[in-house]
Design an enzyme around this catalytic site. Structure first.
Site, PDB file in Angstrom:
ATOM      1  N   GLU A  86       0.742  -1.311  -0.070  1.00  0.00           N
ATOM      2  CA  GLU A  86       0.093  -0.048   0.111  1.00  0.00           C
ATOM      3  C   GLU A  86       0.738   1.355   0.095  1.00  0.00           C
ATOM      4  O   GLU A  86       0.371   2.328   0.286  1.00  0.00           O
ATOM      5  CB  GLU A  86      -0.817   0.019   1.110  1.00  0.00           C
ATOM      6  N   CYS A  98      -3.480  -4.331   4.471  1.00  0.00           N
ATOM      7  CA  CYS A  98      -2.244  -5.056   5.018  1.00  0.00           C
ATOM      8  C   CYS A  98      -2.681  -6.710   4.639  1.00  0.00           C
ATOM      9  O   CYS A  98      -1.963  -7.627   4.911  1.00  0.00           O
ATOM     10  CB  CYS A  98      -2.338  -5.108   6.599  1.00  0.00           C
ATOM     11  N   HIS A 127      -1.494 -11.480  11.751  1.00  0.00           N
ATOM     12  CA  HIS A 127      -1.071 -10.071  11.251  1.00  0.00           C
ATOM     13  C   HIS A 127      -1.102  -9.293  12.810  1.00  0.00           C
ATOM     14  O   HIS A 127      -1.781  -9.045  13.353  1.00  0.00           O
ATOM     15  CB  HIS A 127      -2.379  -9.531  10.598  1.00  0.00           C
TER      16      HIS A 127
END
Length: 421
Positions: A82, A114, A251
Protein backbone atom coordinates in the site's frame (compact mmCIF):
# COMPACT_ATOMS: atom_id res chain seq x y z
CA UNK A 1 -3.27 -32.56 -5.54
CA UNK A 2 0.32 -31.35 -6.02
CA UNK A 3 2.18 -29.75 -3.14
CA UNK A 4 2.48 -25.96 -3.12
CA UNK A 5 3.92 -23.38 -0.78
CA UNK A 6 7.01 -21.41 0.09
CA UNK A 7 10.26 -22.79 -1.29
CA UNK A 8 12.37 -20.05 0.28
CA UNK A 9 11.72 -16.78 2.08
CA UNK A 10 13.56 -13.85 3.59
CA UNK A 11 12.89 -10.40 4.98
CA UNK A 12 14.65 -7.06 4.95
CA UNK A 13 14.47 -5.06 8.17
CA UNK A 14 16.39 -2.02 6.97
CA UNK A 15 19.57 -0.39 8.24
CA UNK A 16 18.30 1.72 11.17
CA UNK A 17 15.85 1.39 14.02
CA UNK A 18 14.39 3.37 16.89
CA UNK A 19 13.69 2.21 20.44
CA UNK A 20 9.95 2.88 20.67
CA UNK A 21 9.96 3.19 24.47
CA UNK A 22 12.33 6.14 24.06
CA UNK A 23 9.97 7.56 21.44
CA UNK A 24 7.01 7.15 23.79
CA UNK A 25 8.80 9.04 26.55
CA UNK A 26 9.93 11.72 24.10
CA UNK A 27 6.37 12.21 22.85
CA UNK A 28 5.10 12.12 26.46
CA UNK A 29 2.75 9.21 25.81
CA UNK A 30 1.19 7.14 28.59
CA UNK A 31 4.13 4.79 29.11
CA UNK A 32 2.18 2.42 31.39
CA UNK A 33 -0.42 1.84 28.69
CA UNK A 34 2.30 1.80 26.05
CA UNK A 35 4.01 -1.24 27.62
CA UNK A 36 0.83 -3.25 27.11
CA UNK A 37 1.19 -2.76 23.36
CA UNK A 38 4.19 -5.16 23.33
CA UNK A 39 6.33 -3.04 21.01
CA UNK A 40 10.11 -2.75 21.35
CA UNK A 41 11.67 -1.33 18.19
CA UNK A 42 10.69 -0.04 14.77
CA UNK A 43 12.64 0.04 11.56
CA UNK A 44 12.89 3.62 10.31
CA UNK A 45 13.15 4.09 6.55
CA UNK A 46 16.06 6.34 5.63
CA UNK A 47 15.78 8.63 2.58
CA UNK A 48 17.79 6.15 0.49
CA UNK A 49 15.38 3.33 1.42
CA UNK A 50 11.97 2.89 -0.18
CA UNK A 51 9.61 -0.03 -0.93
CA UNK A 52 11.71 -1.01 -3.94
CA UNK A 53 15.00 -1.22 -2.03
CA UNK A 54 13.40 -3.13 0.83
CA UNK A 55 11.84 -5.58 -1.63
CA UNK A 56 14.98 -6.12 -3.68
CA UNK A 57 17.14 -6.53 -0.58
CA UNK A 58 14.73 -9.16 0.78
CA UNK A 59 14.59 -11.07 -2.51
CA UNK A 60 18.22 -10.94 -3.66
CA UNK A 61 19.60 -13.58 -1.25
CA UNK A 62 16.91 -16.00 -2.41
CA UNK A 63 17.80 -15.51 -6.07
CA UNK A 64 21.54 -15.63 -5.40
CA UNK A 65 21.05 -19.12 -3.93
CA UNK A 66 19.34 -20.39 -7.12
CA UNK A 67 20.95 -21.86 -10.20
CA UNK A 68 20.50 -19.92 -13.47
CA UNK A 69 17.98 -22.52 -14.62
CA UNK A 70 15.98 -22.23 -11.38
CA UNK A 71 16.00 -18.45 -11.55
CA UNK A 72 14.87 -18.65 -15.16
CA UNK A 73 11.74 -20.53 -14.09
CA UNK A 74 10.41 -17.48 -12.22
CA UNK A 75 7.53 -16.66 -14.54
CA UNK A 76 5.51 -14.39 -12.28
CA UNK A 77 6.55 -11.48 -10.04
CA UNK A 78 3.90 -10.01 -7.74
CA UNK A 79 4.62 -6.96 -5.62
CA UNK A 80 2.19 -6.39 -2.76
CA UNK A 81 2.02 -2.98 -1.10
CA UNK A 82 0.00 0.00 0.00
CA UNK A 83 3.14 2.16 -0.29
CA UNK A 84 3.28 2.48 -4.06
CA UNK A 85 5.57 5.10 -5.60
CA UNK A 86 3.55 5.70 -8.78
CA UNK A 87 -0.14 5.53 -9.65
CA UNK A 88 0.63 3.64 -12.87
CA UNK A 89 4.14 2.21 -13.04
CA UNK A 90 4.44 -0.87 -10.85
CA UNK A 91 7.28 -1.32 -8.37
CA UNK A 92 7.62 -4.80 -9.83
CA UNK A 93 9.25 -3.26 -12.93
CA UNK A 94 12.11 -1.87 -10.83
CA UNK A 95 12.49 -5.11 -8.87
CA UNK A 96 12.43 -7.17 -12.06
CA UNK A 97 15.27 -5.05 -13.45
CA UNK A 98 17.56 -4.92 -10.41
CA UNK A 99 17.08 -8.62 -9.64
CA UNK A 100 17.95 -9.54 -13.23
CA UNK A 101 14.88 -11.67 -13.87
CA UNK A 102 13.93 -13.36 -17.13
CA UNK A 103 11.99 -11.04 -19.46
CA UNK A 104 9.48 -13.81 -20.13
CA UNK A 105 7.83 -13.00 -16.84
CA UNK A 106 4.48 -11.55 -15.80
CA UNK A 107 4.98 -8.67 -13.39
CA UNK A 108 2.37 -6.55 -11.64
CA UNK A 109 1.41 -4.98 -8.33
CA UNK A 110 -1.60 -5.44 -6.09
CA UNK A 111 -3.01 -3.46 -3.17
CA UNK A 112 -5.44 -4.45 -0.45
CA UNK A 113 -4.12 -2.74 2.68
CA UNK A 114 -2.40 -5.17 5.08
CA UNK A 115 -3.96 -8.19 3.36
CA UNK A 116 -1.96 -7.67 0.17
CA UNK A 117 0.92 -10.04 1.00
CA UNK A 118 -1.48 -12.90 1.67
CA UNK A 119 -3.36 -12.08 -1.53
CA UNK A 120 -0.06 -12.37 -3.42
CA UNK A 121 0.82 -15.67 -1.74
CA UNK A 122 -2.58 -17.22 -2.49
CA UNK A 123 -2.54 -15.96 -6.09
CA UNK A 124 0.93 -17.45 -6.54
CA UNK A 125 -0.20 -20.77 -5.06
CA UNK A 126 -3.18 -20.89 -7.41
CA UNK A 127 -0.90 -20.26 -10.40
CA UNK A 128 1.42 -23.10 -9.37
CA UNK A 129 -1.47 -25.50 -8.71
CA UNK A 130 -3.06 -24.66 -12.07
CA UNK A 131 -0.11 -26.38 -13.81
CA UNK A 132 -0.49 -24.14 -16.85
CA UNK A 133 3.33 -23.97 -16.79
CA UNK A 134 4.60 -27.04 -14.91
CA UNK A 135 7.63 -26.31 -12.76
CA UNK A 136 7.21 -22.53 -12.91
CA UNK A 137 8.02 -20.47 -9.82
CA UNK A 138 6.59 -17.21 -8.48
CA UNK A 139 8.42 -14.42 -6.67
CA UNK A 140 6.09 -12.65 -4.23
CA UNK A 141 7.39 -9.49 -2.57
CA UNK A 142 5.34 -7.76 0.12
CA UNK A 143 6.89 -4.39 0.93
CA UNK A 144 5.66 -1.37 2.88
CA UNK A 145 6.91 1.66 4.76
CA UNK A 146 5.51 4.20 7.16
CA UNK A 147 7.33 7.44 6.42
CA UNK A 148 6.37 10.13 8.93
CA UNK A 149 7.38 13.39 7.36
CA UNK A 150 6.42 17.04 7.35
CA UNK A 151 4.32 19.09 9.71
CA UNK A 152 1.61 19.68 7.12
CA UNK A 153 1.09 15.94 6.78
CA UNK A 154 1.00 15.56 10.57
CA UNK A 155 -1.68 18.22 10.66
CA UNK A 156 -3.91 16.17 8.36
CA UNK A 157 -4.01 13.26 10.82
CA UNK A 158 -5.87 13.47 14.16
CA UNK A 159 -3.48 13.76 17.12
CA UNK A 160 -4.64 10.49 18.71
CA UNK A 161 -4.08 8.58 15.46
CA UNK A 162 -0.61 10.12 15.04
CA UNK A 163 0.30 9.13 18.62
CA UNK A 164 -0.85 5.56 17.96
CA UNK A 165 0.60 5.16 14.47
CA UNK A 166 4.04 6.69 14.90
CA UNK A 167 5.45 4.17 17.43
CA UNK A 168 4.00 1.14 15.63
CA UNK A 169 4.65 2.14 12.01
CA UNK A 170 7.66 0.29 10.64
CA UNK A 171 9.33 -0.44 7.32
CA UNK A 172 10.51 -3.58 5.58
CA UNK A 173 9.72 -6.36 3.14
CA UNK A 174 9.20 -10.11 2.94
CA UNK A 175 10.13 -12.00 -0.22
CA UNK A 176 9.06 -15.56 -1.05
CA UNK A 177 9.65 -18.05 -3.83
CA UNK A 178 6.38 -19.97 -4.23
CA UNK A 179 6.57 -23.29 -6.06
CA UNK A 180 5.62 -26.98 -6.08
CA UNK A 181 8.69 -27.64 -3.92
CA UNK A 182 7.63 -26.05 -0.59
CA UNK A 183 10.75 -26.62 1.48
CA UNK A 184 9.92 -23.93 4.06
CA UNK A 185 6.13 -23.85 4.39
CA UNK A 186 3.75 -26.30 2.71
CA UNK A 187 0.31 -24.77 2.35
CA UNK A 188 -2.75 -26.80 3.25
CA UNK A 189 -4.24 -26.30 -0.21
CA UNK A 190 -7.95 -25.52 -0.05
CA UNK A 191 -7.87 -24.91 3.71
CA UNK A 192 -8.81 -21.25 3.54
CA UNK A 193 -11.45 -19.23 5.31
CA UNK A 194 -11.88 -15.69 3.97
CA UNK A 195 -14.14 -12.92 5.17
CA UNK A 196 -14.54 -9.27 4.19
CA UNK A 197 -16.85 -6.26 3.96
CA UNK A 198 -16.69 -2.46 3.56
CA UNK A 199 -15.60 -0.53 6.63
CA UNK A 200 -13.68 2.76 7.00
CA UNK A 201 -11.35 1.67 9.79
CA UNK A 202 -7.92 2.63 8.44
CA UNK A 203 -7.04 4.28 5.14
CA UNK A 204 -4.42 6.33 3.30
CA UNK A 205 -6.29 9.40 2.07
CA UNK A 206 -2.95 10.88 1.01
CA UNK A 207 -0.05 8.74 -0.25
CA UNK A 208 2.31 9.41 2.65
CA UNK A 209 0.09 9.17 5.69
CA UNK A 210 -2.59 7.02 7.29
CA UNK A 211 -5.82 8.01 9.03
CA UNK A 212 -8.71 6.15 10.56
CA UNK A 213 -10.48 5.03 13.68
CA UNK A 214 -8.28 2.86 15.94
CA UNK A 215 -11.23 1.48 17.93
CA UNK A 216 -13.16 0.58 14.77
CA UNK A 217 -10.05 -1.07 13.35
CA UNK A 218 -9.71 -3.24 16.45
CA UNK A 219 -13.37 -4.27 16.28
CA UNK A 220 -13.09 -5.13 12.57
CA UNK A 221 -9.91 -7.13 13.23
CA UNK A 222 -11.62 -9.15 16.00
CA UNK A 223 -14.75 -9.69 13.91
CA UNK A 224 -12.73 -10.90 10.93
CA UNK A 225 -10.50 -13.14 13.03
CA UNK A 226 -13.53 -14.98 14.37
CA UNK A 227 -15.45 -15.24 11.13
CA UNK A 228 -12.48 -16.11 8.91
CA UNK A 229 -11.64 -18.97 11.27
CA UNK A 230 -15.28 -20.14 11.37
CA UNK A 231 -15.25 -20.28 7.56
CA UNK A 232 -11.97 -22.23 7.70
CA UNK A 233 -13.62 -24.60 10.16
CA UNK A 234 -16.52 -25.18 7.74
CA UNK A 235 -14.09 -26.20 5.02
CA UNK A 236 -11.71 -28.28 7.14
CA UNK A 237 -13.41 -31.16 8.91
CA UNK A 238 -12.52 -31.37 12.58
CA UNK A 239 -10.57 -28.08 12.69
CA UNK A 240 -10.20 -26.83 16.26
CA UNK A 241 -8.67 -23.48 17.24
CA UNK A 242 -6.93 -24.89 20.32
CA UNK A 243 -5.82 -28.31 19.10
CA UNK A 244 -5.29 -28.22 15.31
CA UNK A 245 -2.43 -25.71 15.22
CA UNK A 246 0.82 -26.03 17.11
CA UNK A 247 1.53 -22.35 16.37
CA UNK A 248 -0.46 -19.31 15.31
CA UNK A 249 0.86 -16.42 13.20
CA UNK A 250 -1.23 -13.24 13.19
CA UNK A 251 -1.17 -9.98 11.32
CA UNK A 252 0.61 -7.90 13.97
CA UNK A 253 0.08 -4.12 13.89
CA UNK A 254 1.40 -4.34 17.45
CA UNK A 255 1.69 -7.29 19.82
CA UNK A 256 -0.98 -6.12 22.24
CA UNK A 257 -3.62 -6.25 19.50
CA UNK A 258 -2.73 -9.86 18.74
CA UNK A 259 -2.84 -10.77 22.42
CA UNK A 260 -6.35 -9.34 22.68
CA UNK A 261 -7.49 -11.20 19.56
CA UNK A 262 -6.06 -14.51 20.77
CA UNK A 263 -7.66 -14.04 24.19
CA UNK A 264 -11.04 -13.44 22.54
CA UNK A 265 -10.67 -16.49 20.31
CA UNK A 266 -9.66 -18.77 23.19
CA UNK A 267 -12.65 -17.60 25.20
CA UNK A 268 -15.11 -18.09 22.36
CA UNK A 269 -13.69 -21.17 20.65
CA UNK A 270 -12.19 -23.09 23.60
CA UNK A 271 -14.00 -21.67 26.67
CA UNK A 272 -10.51 -21.33 28.17
CA UNK A 273 -9.72 -19.82 31.56
CA UNK A 274 -7.34 -16.82 31.91
CA UNK A 275 -4.30 -18.83 33.04
CA UNK A 276 -4.63 -21.30 30.15
CA UNK A 277 -5.03 -18.39 27.71
CA UNK A 278 -1.84 -16.72 28.94
CA UNK A 279 0.16 -19.95 28.80
CA UNK A 280 -1.19 -20.71 25.33
CA UNK A 281 -0.32 -17.20 24.13
CA UNK A 282 3.27 -17.55 25.28
CA UNK A 283 3.64 -21.00 23.73
CA UNK A 284 1.80 -20.75 20.40
CA UNK A 285 1.62 -17.04 19.55
CA UNK A 286 4.60 -15.23 21.05
CA UNK A 287 7.19 -16.82 18.68
CA UNK A 288 5.39 -15.11 15.79
CA UNK A 289 5.43 -11.72 17.51
CA UNK A 290 9.18 -11.75 18.24
CA UNK A 291 10.47 -10.26 14.96
CA UNK A 292 7.41 -8.02 14.56
CA UNK A 293 8.30 -6.40 17.89
CA UNK A 294 11.61 -5.32 16.38
CA UNK A 295 10.44 -4.12 12.95
CA UNK A 296 6.99 -2.61 13.54
CA UNK A 297 3.92 -2.78 11.37
CA UNK A 298 4.94 -3.30 7.75
CA UNK A 299 1.35 -3.52 6.54
CA UNK A 300 1.07 -6.02 3.67
CA UNK A 301 4.17 -7.89 4.83
CA UNK A 302 3.34 -8.09 8.54
CA UNK A 303 1.43 -11.38 8.65
CA UNK A 304 4.22 -12.92 6.56
CA UNK A 305 6.83 -11.51 8.95
CA UNK A 306 4.88 -13.17 11.77
CA UNK A 307 5.04 -16.44 9.82
CA UNK A 308 8.81 -16.03 9.39
CA UNK A 309 9.21 -15.24 13.08
CA UNK A 310 7.18 -18.32 14.04
CA UNK A 311 9.32 -20.60 11.88
CA UNK A 312 12.55 -18.95 13.04
CA UNK A 313 11.73 -18.87 16.76
CA UNK A 314 9.48 -21.93 17.22
CA UNK A 315 10.32 -25.50 18.19
CA UNK A 316 10.18 -27.68 15.08
CA UNK A 317 11.88 -30.87 16.15
CA UNK A 318 9.10 -32.53 14.20
CA UNK A 319 6.64 -31.29 11.58
CA UNK A 320 4.06 -28.86 12.94
CA UNK A 321 1.09 -26.96 11.60
CA UNK A 322 0.83 -23.16 11.75
CA UNK A 323 -2.52 -21.38 11.57
CA UNK A 324 -2.21 -17.96 9.91
CA UNK A 325 -4.57 -15.00 10.22
CA UNK A 326 -4.21 -12.11 7.79
CA UNK A 327 -6.22 -8.87 7.99
CA UNK A 328 -6.31 -5.82 5.78
CA UNK A 329 -8.30 -2.70 6.62
CA UNK A 330 -11.25 -1.82 4.53
CA UNK A 331 -11.56 -4.86 4.89
CA UNK A 332 -10.52 -8.35 3.79
CA UNK A 333 -9.20 -11.19 5.93
CA UNK A 334 -8.16 -14.81 5.64
CA UNK A 335 -7.34 -17.73 7.91
CA UNK A 336 -5.17 -20.42 6.32
CA UNK A 337 -2.62 -22.99 7.43
CA UNK A 338 0.44 -24.97 6.48
CA UNK A 339 3.15 -27.36 7.65
CA UNK A 340 6.74 -26.64 8.65
CA UNK A 341 9.33 -29.42 9.00
CA UNK A 342 12.64 -29.42 10.89
CA UNK A 343 14.42 -29.16 7.53
CA UNK A 344 12.31 -26.14 6.61
CA UNK A 345 13.17 -24.35 9.82
CA UNK A 346 16.88 -25.09 9.31
CA UNK A 347 16.77 -23.60 5.80
CA UNK A 348 15.12 -20.42 7.07
CA UNK A 349 17.51 -20.11 9.99
CA UNK A 350 20.42 -20.18 7.56
CA UNK A 351 19.37 -16.59 6.69
CA UNK A 352 20.45 -15.47 10.22
CA UNK A 353 17.51 -13.09 10.46
CA UNK A 354 18.10 -12.11 14.08
CA UNK A 355 21.71 -11.33 13.24
CA UNK A 356 20.62 -8.95 10.48
CA UNK A 357 18.28 -7.14 12.87
CA UNK A 358 21.07 -6.85 15.43
CA UNK A 359 23.33 -5.12 12.90
CA UNK A 360 20.98 -2.20 12.32
CA UNK A 361 22.07 1.24 13.54
CA UNK A 362 20.19 2.59 16.58
CA UNK A 363 18.93 6.10 15.95
CA UNK A 364 18.99 8.79 18.60
CA UNK A 365 15.93 10.99 18.96
CA UNK A 366 17.71 14.01 17.37
CA UNK A 367 18.68 11.82 14.41
CA UNK A 368 15.11 10.55 14.14
CA UNK A 369 13.75 14.09 14.19
CA UNK A 370 16.24 15.06 11.48
CA UNK A 371 14.89 12.19 9.37
CA UNK A 372 11.33 13.43 9.86
CA UNK A 373 12.37 16.77 8.46
CA UNK A 374 14.41 15.30 5.60
CA UNK A 375 12.17 12.47 4.46
CA UNK A 376 9.86 14.83 2.60
CA UNK A 377 12.52 14.91 -0.12
CA UNK A 378 11.39 11.49 -1.37
CA UNK A 379 7.67 11.70 -0.73
CA UNK A 380 5.18 10.39 -3.30
CA UNK A 381 5.29 12.43 -6.52
CA UNK A 382 8.84 13.73 -6.15
CA UNK A 383 10.12 14.72 -9.59
CA UNK A 384 13.81 15.41 -9.04
CA UNK A 385 16.14 14.83 -6.09
CA UNK A 386 19.69 13.75 -5.43
CA UNK A 387 19.89 11.72 -2.23
CA UNK A 388 22.26 12.73 0.57
CA UNK A 389 23.70 9.40 1.68
CA UNK A 390 25.70 11.13 4.41
CA UNK A 391 22.62 12.23 6.35
CA UNK A 392 23.04 9.34 8.83
CA UNK A 393 26.49 7.98 7.90
CA UNK A 394 26.47 5.15 10.46
CA UNK A 395 23.24 3.77 8.99
CA UNK A 396 24.56 4.12 5.44
CA UNK A 397 27.58 2.09 6.56
CA UNK A 398 25.20 -0.77 7.42
CA UNK A 399 23.80 -0.69 3.87
CA UNK A 400 27.32 -0.62 2.44
CA UNK A 401 28.44 -3.55 4.59
CA UNK A 402 25.47 -5.62 3.43
CA UNK A 403 25.86 -4.58 -0.22
CA UNK A 404 22.26 -3.38 -0.27
CA UNK A 405 20.41 -1.63 -3.06
CA UNK A 406 19.84 2.06 -2.25
CA UNK A 407 17.94 4.88 -3.91
CA UNK A 408 20.45 7.19 -5.59
CA UNK A 409 18.33 9.85 -7.28
CA UNK A 410 14.98 10.65 -8.84
CA UNK A 411 15.18 12.25 -12.28
CA UNK A 412 11.95 13.30 -14.01
CA UNK A 413 10.09 10.93 -11.67
CA UNK A 414 12.33 8.01 -12.69
CA UNK A 415 13.87 6.36 -9.64
CA UNK A 416 17.48 5.32 -10.08
CA UNK A 417 19.15 2.89 -7.70
CA UNK A 418 22.66 1.64 -7.07
CA UNK A 419 24.34 -1.05 -5.00
CA UNK A 420 25.95 0.37 -1.87
CA UNK A 421 29.60 -0.50 -1.46
Amino acid sequence: MKSVGVESMNFSGGSAYLDVSELAEYRQLDTTRFKNLLMNEKTVALPHEDPVTFGVNAAKPLLDAMTPDEKGRIELLITCSESGIDFGKSMSTYMHHYLGLNRNCRLFELKQACYSGTAGLQMAASFVLSQVSPGAKVLVVATDISRFITQEVKAEVPKEDWAFAEPSGGAGAVAMIVSDNPKIFQLDAGANGYYGYEVMDTCRPVPDSEAGDADLSLMSYLDCCENAFLEYKKRVTGADYRDTFQYLAFHTPFGGMVKGAHRTMMRKMAKAAPQEIEEDFQRRVMPGISHCQRVGNIMGATSLLSLISTIDQGDFQNAKRIGCFSYGSGCCSEFYSGIVTPEGQALLQDQNLTGHLNKRYKLSMPEYEALLEGSGAVRFGTRNVQLDHALIPQAMAVSQHQGSLVLHEISDFHRKYKWAS
